[in-house]
Design a protein around this motif. Structure first.
Motif, PDB file in Angstrom:
ATOM      1  N   ARG A   1       0.834  -1.206   0.000  1.00  0.00           N
ATOM      2  CA  ARG A   1       0.000   0.000   0.000  1.00  0.00           C
ATOM      3  C   ARG A   1       0.868   1.255   0.000  1.00  0.00           C
ATOM      4  NH1 ARG A   1      -2.293   0.964   5.399  1.00  0.00           N
ATOM      5  NH2 ARG A   1      -0.391   2.170   5.518  1.00  0.00           N
ATOM      6  N   ASP A   2       1.936   1.261   0.807  1.00  0.00           N
ATOM      7  CA  ASP A   2       2.807   2.434   0.866  1.00  0.00           C
ATOM      8  C   ASP A   2       3.583   2.624  -0.438  1.00  0.00           C
ATOM      9  OD1 ASP A   2       1.803   2.878   3.372  1.00  0.00           O
ATOM     10  OD2 ASP A   2       3.646   2.328   4.449  1.00  0.00           O
ATOM     11  N   CYS A   3       3.961   1.532  -1.096  1.00  0.00           N
ATOM     12  CA  CYS A   3       4.597   1.656  -2.423  1.00  0.00           C
ATOM     13  C   CYS A   3       3.605   2.242  -3.411  1.00  0.00           C
ATOM     14  CB  CYS A   3       5.103   0.296  -2.900  1.00  0.00           C
ATOM     15  SG  CYS A   3       6.556  -0.291  -2.011  1.00  0.00           S
ATOM     16  N   GLN A   4       2.357   1.768  -3.365  1.00  0.00           N
ATOM     17  CA  GLN A   4       1.309   2.295  -4.245  1.00  0.00           C
ATOM     18  C   GLN A   4       1.102   3.778  -3.986  1.00  0.00           C
ATOM     19  OE1 GLN A   4      -0.071   0.959  -6.697  1.00  0.00           O
ATOM     20  NE2 GLN A   4      -2.102   1.737  -7.016  1.00  0.00           N
TER      21      GLN A   4
ATOM     22  N   LEU B   1      -9.541  -8.119  -2.552  1.00  0.00           N
ATOM     23  CA  LEU B   1      -9.316  -6.944  -1.704  1.00  0.00           C
ATOM     24  C   LEU B   1      -8.051  -6.191  -2.105  1.00  0.00           C
ATOM     25  CD1 LEU B   1     -10.019  -8.469   1.834  1.00  0.00           C
ATOM     26  CD2 LEU B   1     -11.397  -6.740   0.673  1.00  0.00           C
ATOM     27  N   LEU B   2      -7.110  -6.891  -2.725  1.00  0.00           N
ATOM     28  CA  LEU B   2      -5.783  -6.330  -2.992  1.00  0.00           C
ATOM     29  C   LEU B   2      -5.551  -5.930  -4.445  1.00  0.00           C
ATOM     30  CD1 LEU B   2      -3.636  -8.845  -0.907  1.00  0.00           C
ATOM     31  CD2 LEU B   2      -4.803  -6.772  -0.140  1.00  0.00           C
ATOM     32  N   HIS B   3      -6.538  -6.045  -5.296  1.00  0.00           N
ATOM     33  CA  HIS B   3      -6.320  -5.793  -6.722  1.00  0.00           C
ATOM     34  C   HIS B   3      -5.989  -4.340  -7.048  1.00  0.00           C
ATOM     35  CE1 HIS B   3      -8.342  -9.717  -8.285  1.00  0.00           C
ATOM     36  NE2 HIS B   3      -7.255  -9.927  -7.592  1.00  0.00           N
ATOM     37  N   HIS B   4      -6.087  -3.454  -6.090  1.00  0.00           N
ATOM     38  CA  HIS B   4      -5.669  -2.059  -6.286  1.00  0.00           C
ATOM     39  C   HIS B   4      -4.177  -1.881  -6.015  1.00  0.00           C
ATOM     40  CE1 HIS B   4      -6.183  -2.388  -1.985  1.00  0.00           C
ATOM     41  NE2 HIS B   4      -5.502  -1.269  -1.823  1.00  0.00           N
ATOM     42  N   LEU B   5      -3.529  -2.921  -5.495  1.00  0.00           N
ATOM     43  CA  LEU B   5      -2.105  -2.876  -5.169  1.00  0.00           C
ATOM     44  C   LEU B   5      -1.303  -3.526  -6.281  1.00  0.00           C
ATOM     45  CD1 LEU B   5      -2.385  -3.912  -1.419  1.00  0.00           C
ATOM     46  CD2 LEU B   5      -2.076  -1.606  -2.359  1.00  0.00           C
ATOM     47  N   PRO B   6      -0.003  -3.205  -6.369  1.00  0.00           N
ATOM     48  CA  PRO B   6       0.820  -3.808  -7.429  1.00  0.00           C
ATOM     49  C   PRO B   6       0.714  -5.329  -7.386  1.00  0.00           C
ATOM     50  CG  PRO B   6       2.058  -2.115  -6.256  1.00  0.00           C
ATOM     51  CD  PRO B   6       0.777  -2.312  -5.505  1.00  0.00           C
ATOM     52  N   PRO B   7       0.397  -5.962  -8.515  1.00  0.00           N
ATOM     53  CA  PRO B   7       0.221  -7.424  -8.532  1.00  0.00           C
ATOM     54  C   PRO B   7       1.557  -8.150  -8.438  1.00  0.00           C
ATOM     55  CG  PRO B   7       0.002  -6.537 -10.739  1.00  0.00           C
ATOM     56  CD  PRO B   7       0.147  -5.356  -9.819  1.00  0.00           C
ATOM     57  N   PRO B   8       1.520  -9.403  -7.975  1.00  0.00           N
ATOM     58  CA  PRO B   8       2.756 -10.194  -7.937  1.00  0.00           C
ATOM     59  C   PRO B   8       3.214 -10.530  -9.355  1.00  0.00           C
ATOM     60  CG  PRO B   8       0.866 -11.566  -7.385  1.00  0.00           C
ATOM     61  CD  PRO B   8       0.361 -10.154  -7.508  1.00  0.00           C
ATOM     62  N   VAL B   9       4.520 -10.734  -9.513  1.00  0.00           N
ATOM     63  CA  VAL B   9       5.030 -11.118 -10.830  1.00  0.00           C
ATOM     64  C   VAL B   9       4.730 -12.582 -11.122  1.00  0.00           C
ATOM     65  CG1 VAL B   9       6.790  -9.334 -10.967  1.00  0.00           C
ATOM     66  CG2 VAL B   9       7.369 -11.518  -9.925  1.00  0.00           C
TER      67      VAL B   9
ATOM     68  N   TYR C   1      -5.773  -4.829 -12.214  1.00  0.00           N
ATOM     69  CA  TYR C   1      -5.008  -3.773 -11.546  1.00  0.00           C
ATOM     70  C   TYR C   1      -4.942  -2.483 -12.370  1.00  0.00           C
ATOM     71  CZ  TYR C   1      -1.055  -1.045  -9.972  1.00  0.00           C
ATOM     72  OH  TYR C   1      -0.256  -0.011  -9.559  1.00  0.00           O
ATOM     73  N   ALA C   2      -5.100  -1.375 -11.691  1.00  0.00           N
ATOM     74  CA  ALA C   2      -4.846  -0.045 -12.269  1.00  0.00           C
ATOM     75  C   ALA C   2      -4.536   0.894 -11.110  1.00  0.00           C
ATOM     76  CB  ALA C   2      -6.056   0.465 -13.056  1.00  0.00           C
ATOM     77  N   TYR C   3      -3.636   1.774 -11.332  1.00  0.00           N
ATOM     78  CA  TYR C   3      -3.285   2.764 -10.310  1.00  0.00           C
ATOM     79  C   TYR C   3      -4.506   3.633 -10.023  1.00  0.00           C
ATOM     80  CZ  TYR C   3      -0.626   6.487  -8.019  1.00  0.00           C
ATOM     81  OH  TYR C   3      -0.145   7.400  -7.128  1.00  0.00           O
ATOM     82  N   GLY C   4      -4.810   3.827  -8.751  1.00  0.00           N
ATOM     83  CA  GLY C   4      -5.912   4.701  -8.363  1.00  0.00           C
ATOM     84  C   GLY C   4      -7.268   4.038  -8.250  1.00  0.00           C
TER      85      GLY C   4
ATOM     86  N   PRO D   1      -6.820   1.358   1.595  1.00  0.00           N
ATOM     87  CA  PRO D   1      -6.654   2.450   0.630  1.00  0.00           C
ATOM     88  C   PRO D   1      -5.365   3.239   0.847  1.00  0.00           C
ATOM     89  CG  PRO D   1      -8.760   2.645   1.810  1.00  0.00           C
ATOM     90  CD  PRO D   1      -7.952   1.604   2.494  1.00  0.00           C
ATOM     91  N   PRO D   2      -4.546   3.362  -0.182  1.00  0.00           N
ATOM     92  CA  PRO D   2      -3.359   4.205  -0.051  1.00  0.00           C
ATOM     93  C   PRO D   2      -3.747   5.682  -0.088  1.00  0.00           C
ATOM     94  CG  PRO D   2      -3.485   3.307  -2.261  1.00  0.00           C
ATOM     95  CD  PRO D   2      -4.622   2.706  -1.480  1.00  0.00           C
ATOM     96  N   ARG D   3      -2.905   6.481   0.470  1.00  0.00           N
ATOM     97  CA  ARG D   3      -3.045   7.932   0.348  1.00  0.00           C
ATOM     98  C   ARG D   3      -2.145   8.323  -0.817  1.00  0.00           C
ATOM     99  NH1 ARG D   3      -1.683  12.490   4.951  1.00  0.00           N
ATOM    100  NH2 ARG D   3      -2.654  14.218   3.828  1.00  0.00           N
ATOM    101  N   LEU D   4      -2.764   8.601  -1.955  1.00  0.00           N
ATOM    102  CA  LEU D   4      -1.979   8.848  -3.165  1.00  0.00           C
ATOM    103  C   LEU D   4      -1.252  10.183  -3.097  1.00  0.00           C
ATOM    104  CD1 LEU D   4      -4.248   7.497  -6.031  1.00  0.00           C
ATOM    105  CD2 LEU D   4      -2.581   6.315  -4.628  1.00  0.00           C
ATOM    106  N   ARG D   5      -0.029  10.162  -3.579  1.00  0.00           N
ATOM    107  CA  ARG D   5       0.769  11.377  -3.668  1.00  0.00           C
ATOM    108  C   ARG D   5       0.886  11.864  -5.111  1.00  0.00           C
ATOM    109  NH1 ARG D   5       0.800   9.872   1.184  1.00  0.00           N
ATOM    110  NH2 ARG D   5       2.405   9.984   2.734  1.00  0.00           N
ATOM    111  N   ARG D   6       0.587  10.977  -6.057  1.00  0.00           N
ATOM    112  CA  ARG D   6       0.501  11.339  -7.476  1.00  0.00           C
ATOM    113  C   ARG D   6      -0.938  11.163  -7.887  1.00  0.00           C
ATOM    114  NH1 ARG D   6       5.698   9.054 -10.675  1.00  0.00           N
ATOM    115  NH2 ARG D   6       7.235  10.052  -9.336  1.00  0.00           N
TER     116      ARG D   6
END
Length: 180
Positions: free
Chosen positions: A38-41, A62-70, A88-91, A167-172
């Motif tokens: 979440r913090d990376c996102q 629940l986690l599909h808003h976060l960067p997916p595993p490779v 997955y999509a940012y935001g 939910p992350p707190r977006l900075r971008r």
């Protein structure tokens, strides 16, 4: 991060995690791993990671808003990484803070997008408390009830007695300002 080691920065804006993230056992390790993702996102940092097991003890939707595993941590037979990457999509899920309130936008399910304004004191305090992984036993009764409500709305992950806000707190800012 507790329970896992962050590797090296592979390129500007990317983190490579050297060991599988401990999501499979649930509990504190999973909550810490989710907080890390979440913090990376939140900072729009790409992450290359794998979970420690094929099956997780909670709904990975629940986690599909976060960067997916490779890839998946175990045998790799699960189709979950591909499904996660396709959704997955940012935001998709984020929060913004104001004075004495938090607004959460949840677009993980396009058919049921939702906006929440958390302004009741116990609800707001509980949401802010679980920005860090928190043992449910460390919360008073009012905050445990608030965390339960937030978990019912899929805004908090509760796993084996531990809770962490999703939910992350977006900075971008990826979305039009009219979306909030």
């Amino acid at each position: 991060m507790t329970g896992g080691q962050v590797g090296q920065v592979g390129q500007v804006g990317q983190i490579v995690v050297d060991e599988p993230l401990p999501l499979g056992a649930g509990g504190r390790g999973a909550a810490e791993a989710v907080r890390f993702l979440r913090d990376c996102q939140s900072r729009a940092v790409a992450v290359r990671w794998v979970p420690d097991r094929d099956a997780l003890p909670f709904d990975t939707g629940l986690l599909h808003h976060l960067p997916p595993p490779v890839s998946w941590g175990g045998s790799g037979s699960s189709g979950e990484p591909a499904a996660w990457r396709s959704r997955y999509a940012y935001g998709l899920l984020y929060h913004r803070r104001g004075p004495d309130f938090v607004t959460v936008m949840d677009r993980r399910d396009p058919a049921a997008s939702a906006r929440f304004t958390l302004e009741r004191p116990a609800l707001l305090a509980a949401f802010l408390a679980v920005q860090e992984p928190t043992a449910l036993d460390a919360l008073d009764a009012a905050h445990r009830a608030a965390v339960s409500l937030l978990a019912d709305e899929r805004l908090v992950l509760v796993t084996q007695g531990w809770a962490v806000a999703l939910p992350p707190r977006l900075r971008r800012w990826p979305v039009p300002c009219t979306s909030v």
